[in-house]
Design an enzyme around this catalytic site. Sequence first.
Site, PDB file in Angstrom:
ATOM      1  N   GLY A   1       4.946  -9.813  -2.844  1.00 15.47           N
ATOM      2  CA  GLY A   1       4.594  -9.211  -1.564  1.00 15.47           C
ATOM      3  C   GLY A   1       4.159  -7.766  -1.661  1.00 15.47           C
ATOM      4  O   GLY A   1       3.901  -7.139  -0.631  1.00 15.47           O
ATOM      5  N   ASP A   2       4.093  -7.221  -2.878  1.00 15.80           N
ATOM      6  CA  ASP A   2       3.669  -5.825  -3.034  1.00 15.80           C
ATOM      7  C   ASP A   2       2.929  -5.679  -4.361  1.00 15.80           C
ATOM      8  O   ASP A   2       2.567  -6.685  -4.963  1.00 15.80           O
ATOM      9  CB  ASP A   2       4.880  -4.883  -2.928  1.00 15.80           C
TER      10      ASP A   2
END
Length: 406
Positions: free
Chosen positions: A222-223
């Site tokens: 997610g990053d």
Amino acid sequence: TCSGIVPMRLRNDKISIADFGGVGDGKTLNTKAFREAVYRIQHLRRRGGTLLYIPPGVYLTESFNLTSHMTLYLARGAVIKATQDTGNWPLIAPLPSYGRGRERLGGRYMSFIHGDGLQDVIITGENGTIDGQGDVWWNMWRQRTLLFTRPNLVEFVNSRGIIISNVIFRNSPFWNIHPVYSRNVVIRYVTILAPLDSPNTDGIDPDSSSNVCIEDSYISTGDDLVAVKSGWDEYGIAYGRPSSDITIRRITGSSPFSGIAVGSETSGGVKNVLVENVNLYNMGVGIHIKTNIGRGGFIKNITVTDVYMENVRKGIKIAGDVGDHPDDSFNPNALPVVYGITLKSIWGEKVQQPGSIQGLKNSPFTGICLSNINLHGSSPWKCSDVSGSALLVSPWPCSELTSPHQ
């Protein structure tokens, strides 16, 4: 390969978590078994170190420390799974180069698997899994009920001679693999997975570390997939430990944020980074070099080559206005110095915006060299406070980058 910087050691002494009462039923809490096994390795020092074998099964446990001269070996089908009881999770001091927890003031939760001041540690096996069960932490972050900064999945502090290979990392509460103040670190043949909407689940974040080799891995989180860091504003400036001599190659992955990033916490400086043979799909930003006022430090001698990206919001971003501050004591006149950034042989399909290079008015980014880049976009580049050169770049970048032909 750069993996030769740390020799793979074969351990003659082998023990199993089962010898310490470890039960892989997914329900029994195995904290005592893990801590006792590590204690045994630490105190009965066997020549050449000891291998701790995790047989197939799901081993639920609280966080635990590793020790020097050990191998944590996960068999095929072995899962080390973090408990979701956050109430008993140990707290440790903030990193001095950050001055506080990264997301909350004060200390921070210890990483799930932790090493401090260690040497000669290997985490490997037959692609077993380390599962952080991070959703409980992600929800606390979303609901703003976090008391302290979330735990990383694996962190090595002040350590050297580290190998992490042939393991799957899943659902980290926060960053996945965080070598900090460390040197001679090899991370290869790993798979790192977290939902695309999981907050701050960076893949690999070398931080104020040197001689780091990251190769042959798949990261979907997610990053940022990989983000090279070195401390946060005045705390990072005071600690003054750069990240240097870092190789990142043969990485494939996807994320709504960045593929390969430098920053934004770069206050100790980042230098001598080589990125090559990277494949990025469904990304926010392909290559992202990011810093901010108050950071100080430097970003220099960064080379990125042979990158393929597809379905990307922005191909290349080099920016001096990214990231938050630890507190109001940062010095707005501490401007980062960015120079010697070479980007070459980059190909993009379905790239919405090719790129932007936006330096700082009082600290322009210099020596930005782009060559043989085709991002197949129609929208223009955005540039300001930058100088350098461009050759065979499509769409053609900004007038601030001169063509050798002119």
